[in-house]
Design a protein around this motif. Structure first.
Motif, PDB file in Angstrom:
ATOM      1  N   ALA A   1      64.680  39.196  31.461  1.00 45.22           N
ATOM      2  CA  ALA A   1      63.718  38.468  31.460  1.00 45.22           C
ATOM      3  C   ALA A   1      64.336  36.884  32.057  1.00 45.22           C
ATOM      4  CB  ALA A   1      63.359  37.795  29.897  1.00 45.22           C
ATOM      5  N   GLY A   2      63.339  36.522  32.876  1.00 47.37           N
ATOM      6  CA  GLY A   2      63.552  35.123  33.733  1.00 47.37           C
ATOM      7  C   GLY A   2      64.352  35.540  35.028  1.00 47.37           C
ATOM      8  N   GLY A   3      65.017  36.730  35.275  1.00 44.98           N
ATOM      9  CA  GLY A   3      65.652  36.758  36.533  1.00 44.98           C
ATOM     10  C   GLY A   3      64.759  36.745  37.560  1.00 44.98           C
ATOM     11  N   ARG A   4      65.095  36.172  38.876  1.00 42.85           N
ATOM     12  CA  ARG A   4      64.295  36.210  39.884  1.00 42.85           C
ATOM     13  C   ARG A   4      64.563  37.676  40.662  1.00 42.85           C
ATOM     14  NH1 ARG A   4      66.970  31.631  39.851  1.00 42.85           N
ATOM     15  NH2 ARG A   4      68.363  32.258  41.698  1.00 42.85           N
ATOM     16  N   THR A   5      65.974  37.680  41.144  1.00 43.49           N
ATOM     17  CA  THR A   5      66.259  39.186  41.871  1.00 43.49           C
ATOM     18  C   THR A   5      67.230  39.773  40.765  1.00 43.49           C
ATOM     19  OG1 THR A   5      66.129  38.129  43.947  1.00 43.49           O
ATOM     20  CG2 THR A   5      67.226  40.397  43.548  1.00 43.49           C
ATOM     21  N   VAL A   6      66.562  40.913  40.196  1.00 42.41           N
ATOM     22  CA  VAL A   6      67.372  41.631  39.078  1.00 42.41           C
ATOM     23  C   VAL A   6      67.818  43.018  39.535  1.00 42.41           C
ATOM     24  CG1 VAL A   6      67.254  42.201  36.769  1.00 42.41           C
ATOM     25  CG2 VAL A   6      66.313  40.304  37.274  1.00 42.41           C
ATOM     26  N   VAL A   7      69.194  43.529  39.403  1.00 45.77           N
ATOM     27  CA  VAL A   7      69.299  44.948  39.444  1.00 45.77           C
ATOM     28  C   VAL A   7      69.796  45.290  38.006  1.00 45.77           C
ATOM     29  CG1 VAL A   7      70.890  46.385  40.571  1.00 45.77           C
ATOM     30  CG2 VAL A   7      70.220  44.447  41.765  1.00 45.77           C
ATOM     31  N   LEU A   8      69.201  46.601  37.554  1.00 45.84           N
ATOM     32  CA  LEU A   8      69.737  47.342  36.497  1.00 45.84           C
ATOM     33  C   LEU A   8      70.412  48.554  37.054  1.00 45.84           C
ATOM     34  CD1 LEU A   8      68.229  48.104  33.021  1.00 45.84           C
ATOM     35  CD2 LEU A   8      68.546  49.903  34.649  1.00 45.84           C
ATOM     36  N   ILE A   9      71.600  48.559  36.230  1.00 52.38           N
ATOM     37  CA  ILE A   9      72.500  49.607  36.526  1.00 52.38           C
ATOM     38  C   ILE A   9      72.708  50.443  35.453  1.00 52.38           C
ATOM     39  CG2 ILE A   9      74.669  50.378  37.253  1.00 52.38           C
ATOM     40  CD1 ILE A   9      75.007  47.564  38.892  1.00 52.38           C
ATOM     41  N   ALA A  10      72.047  51.552  35.181  1.00 49.03           N
ATOM     42  CA  ALA A  10      72.157  52.272  34.089  1.00 49.03           C
ATOM     43  C   ALA A  10      73.377  53.456  34.274  1.00 49.03           C
ATOM     44  CB  ALA A  10      70.676  53.022  33.935  1.00 49.03           C
ATOM     45  N   ILE A  11      74.480  53.167  33.325  1.00 50.00           N
ATOM     46  CA  ILE A  11      75.613  53.992  33.666  1.00 50.00           C
ATOM     47  C   ILE A  11      75.879  55.249  32.506  1.00 50.00           C
ATOM     48  CG2 ILE A  11      78.250  53.957  34.022  1.00 50.00           C
ATOM     49  CD1 ILE A  11      77.897  51.090  34.819  1.00 50.00           C
ATOM     50  N   GLY A  12      75.565  56.280  32.757  1.00 47.37           N
ATOM     51  CA  GLY A  12      75.637  57.438  31.869  1.00 47.37           C
ATOM     52  C   GLY A  12      76.315  58.609  32.434  1.00 47.37           C
ATOM     53  N   THR A  13      75.758  59.604  32.410  1.00 50.25           N
ATOM     54  CA  THR A  13      76.334  60.908  33.112  1.00 50.25           C
ATOM     55  C   THR A  13      76.494  60.449  34.702  1.00 50.25           C
ATOM     56  OG1 THR A  13      75.262  62.380  31.626  1.00 50.25           O
ATOM     57  CG2 THR A  13      76.068  63.419  33.657  1.00 50.25           C
ATOM     58  N   GLY A  14      75.631  59.640  35.102  1.00 53.40           N
ATOM     59  CA  GLY A  14      75.872  59.373  36.637  1.00 53.40           C
ATOM     60  C   GLY A  14      75.450  57.945  36.621  1.00 53.40           C
ATOM     61  N   ILE A  15      74.837  57.453  37.734  1.00 52.73           N
ATOM     62  CA  ILE A  15      74.248  55.940  37.602  1.00 52.73           C
ATOM     63  C   ILE A  15      72.926  56.278  38.365  1.00 52.73           C
ATOM     64  CG2 ILE A  15      74.564  53.895  38.969  1.00 52.73           C
ATOM     65  CD1 ILE A  15      77.344  54.081  39.131  1.00 52.73           C
ATOM     66  N   GLY A  16      72.044  55.320  37.439  1.00 52.96           N
ATOM     67  CA  GLY A  16      70.460  55.137  37.983  1.00 52.96           C
ATOM     68  C   GLY A  16      70.746  53.545  38.209  1.00 52.96           C
ATOM     69  N   ALA A  17      69.668  53.202  39.112  1.00 55.62           N
ATOM     70  CA  ALA A  17      69.427  51.760  39.261  1.00 55.62           C
ATOM     71  C   ALA A  17      67.817  51.397  39.340  1.00 55.62           C
ATOM     72  CB  ALA A  17      70.254  51.457  40.519  1.00 55.62           C
ATOM     73  N   ALA A  18      67.762  50.114  39.227  1.00 56.26           N
ATOM     74  CA  ALA A  18      66.405  49.284  39.359  1.00 56.26           C
ATOM     75  C   ALA A  18      66.594  48.135  39.958  1.00 56.26           C
ATOM     76  CB  ALA A  18      65.719  49.529  38.160  1.00 56.26           C
ATOM     77  N   LEU A  19      65.429  47.736  40.879  1.00 51.99           N
ATOM     78  CA  LEU A  19      65.504  46.560  41.595  1.00 51.99           C
ATOM     79  C   LEU A  19      64.152  45.674  41.429  1.00 51.99           C
ATOM     80  CD1 LEU A  19      66.724  44.221  43.619  1.00 51.99           C
ATOM     81  CD2 LEU A  19      65.847  45.820  45.448  1.00 51.99           C
ATOM     82  N   LEU A  20      64.326  44.585  40.701  1.00 52.64           N
ATOM     83  CA  LEU A  20      63.166  43.812  40.757  1.00 52.64           C
ATOM     84  C   LEU A  20      63.149  42.594  41.495  1.00 52.64           C
ATOM     85  CD1 LEU A  20      63.788  45.037  37.684  1.00 52.64           C
ATOM     86  CD2 LEU A  20      61.414  44.245  37.486  1.00 52.64           C
ATOM     87  N   ILE A  21      62.243  42.259  42.355  1.00 49.21           N
ATOM     88  CA  ILE A  21      62.056  41.079  43.226  1.00 49.21           C
ATOM     89  C   ILE A  21      61.039  40.129  42.716  1.00 49.21           C
ATOM     90  CG2 ILE A  21      62.084  40.035  45.415  1.00 49.21           C
ATOM     91  CD1 ILE A  21      63.355  42.821  46.474  1.00 49.21           C
ATOM     92  N   ASP A  22      61.195  38.954  42.107  1.00 52.49           N
ATOM     93  CA  ASP A  22      60.189  38.135  41.519  1.00 52.49           C
ATOM     94  C   ASP A  22      59.001  38.981  40.867  1.00 52.49           C
ATOM     95  OD1 ASP A  22      61.195  35.910  43.121  1.00 52.49           O
ATOM     96  OD2 ASP A  22      60.182  36.502  44.934  1.00 52.49           O
ATOM     97  N   GLY A  23      59.583  39.674  39.789  1.00 51.54           N
ATOM     98  CA  GLY A  23      58.923  40.278  38.930  1.00 51.54           C
ATOM     99  C   GLY A  23      58.205  41.649  39.289  1.00 51.54           C
TER     100      GLY A  23
END
Length: 331
Positions: free
Chosen positions: A128-150
């Motif tokens: 919440a409140g991030g401008r450029t946000v990267v989510l790195i989901a680390i489990g069996t492998g790596i998944g990722a998401a990128l949010l830019i200005d929501g």
């Protein structure tokens, strides 16, 4: 089953379609999970869609449902209607949203599971409140998401960002994607086990974990390594230190690519963050381009945990309530 209530007060269903289980939750407009059902994941496309249909109908008997979102570990078309490829599911170029929408008479959208989790964390959790946000989901492998200005960034073909398959070691460990040396082969739950076995082969050490690995290498899991590290096992502590180094180097790559102000670490391995996050932050600070002369991204761990994918898919489905063409195209 459809509703005329204001979308911001309607209930939607988010479904985490995993390779082992389907978990479906009713979620309200505040991101609260109200009800959940779970079922094993079938191995054929028809049986899988039947199971999803049954799960939604079971929830709809107890709640008034307005739309459905599926979080899928795979490539999703840009219109969020088709599963292009999902390595652990029986869908390929499958118009899943259209077929399920026709059966349920509800808007249905699809989203990559990491994108769904990233959206949930942005709306209701650690991002919440991030401008450029990267989510790195680390489990069996790596998944990722990128949010830019929501806004979720999916790339031109709905596939970005595949950060787990950045090659960090030329001719390194083999990856199921077909390449060698992908980041996730060194920084994931699977990697924890592989690293332990490699370390024992080159530099044997006396420990309970080492004894177990020698006795039965196939029984080793990332969870077992993390638990042993928590107990101070020498081999496990070394493995976690190596994991922290690779996470820090990967975070430096991510910062060089996107310059985020916030990175959220999610996935099953995130529950062991106290064992590696501080050390990873130090590696990140030293490896990023311009080290010492630029701001670093804040690092946080997930607030929503394993429910993030379902919450995010449900929230994204809420937007489909007033745009039924998303899930009902081609009916």
């Amino acid at each position: 089953m459809t509703s005329r209530i204001d979308p911001q007060h309607q209930l939607t269903v988010g479904i985490d379609v995993g390779g082992t289980n389907i978990r479906a939750s009713v979620v309200d407009a505040d991101g609260e999970v109200l009800d959940t059902v779970q079922a094993p994941t079938p191995h054929s496309a028809r049986a899988l869609e039947d199971a999803i249909d049954r799960s939604v109908r079971e929830l709809a008997r107890r709640h008034r449902i307005a739309a459905v979102g599926l979080a899928v570990a795979g490539f999703i078309s840009t219109d969020q209607s088709t599963v292009l490829f999902a390595p652990h599911l029986p869908w390929q170029n499958a118009p899943v949203a259209r077929r399920l929408s026709a059966r349920l008479d509800l808007p249905v959208i699809l989203e990559h599971d990491a994108n769904a989790a990233g959206w949930a964390e942005y709306r209701f959790g650690a991002a919440a409140g991030g401008r450029t946000v990267v989510l790195i989901a680390i489990g069996t492998g790596i998944g990722a998401a990128l949010l830019i200005d929501g806004t979720l960034y999916r790339g031109s073909h709905g596939i970005a960002p595949e950060l787990g398959h950045l090659q960090v070691v030329p001719d390194g460990r083999a990856c199921p994607c077909g390449k060698h040396g992908c980041w996730e082969r060194y920084c994931s739950g699977t990697a924890l086990a592989d690293t332990a076995i490699e370390m024992l082969a080159t530099d044997p050490v006396r420990s309970v974990l080492a004894r177990d690995v020698i006795r039965d290498p196939g029984s080793l899991t990332g969870r077992r390594v993390a638990g042993a590290a928590q107990d101070g096992d020498p081999l496990a502590v070394r493995v976690m230190a190596d994991f922290a180094r690779w996470l820090g180097l990967g975070l430096a790559f991510v910062s060089d690519l996107f310059d985020p102000d916030l990175v959220v670490i999610a996935g099953g391995v995130s529950s062991s963050a106290p064992l590696f996050l501080d050390e990873a932050r130090e590696h990140y600070a030293g490896a990023v381009t311009g080290a010492g002369h630029r701001p670093l991204a804040r690092l946080r761990t997930t607030q929503l945990g394993e429910a993030a994918g379902m919450i995010g898919a449900a929230e994204l489905a809420r937007a489909a309530i007033d745009a039924p063409a998303v899930g009902r195209a081609g009916r």
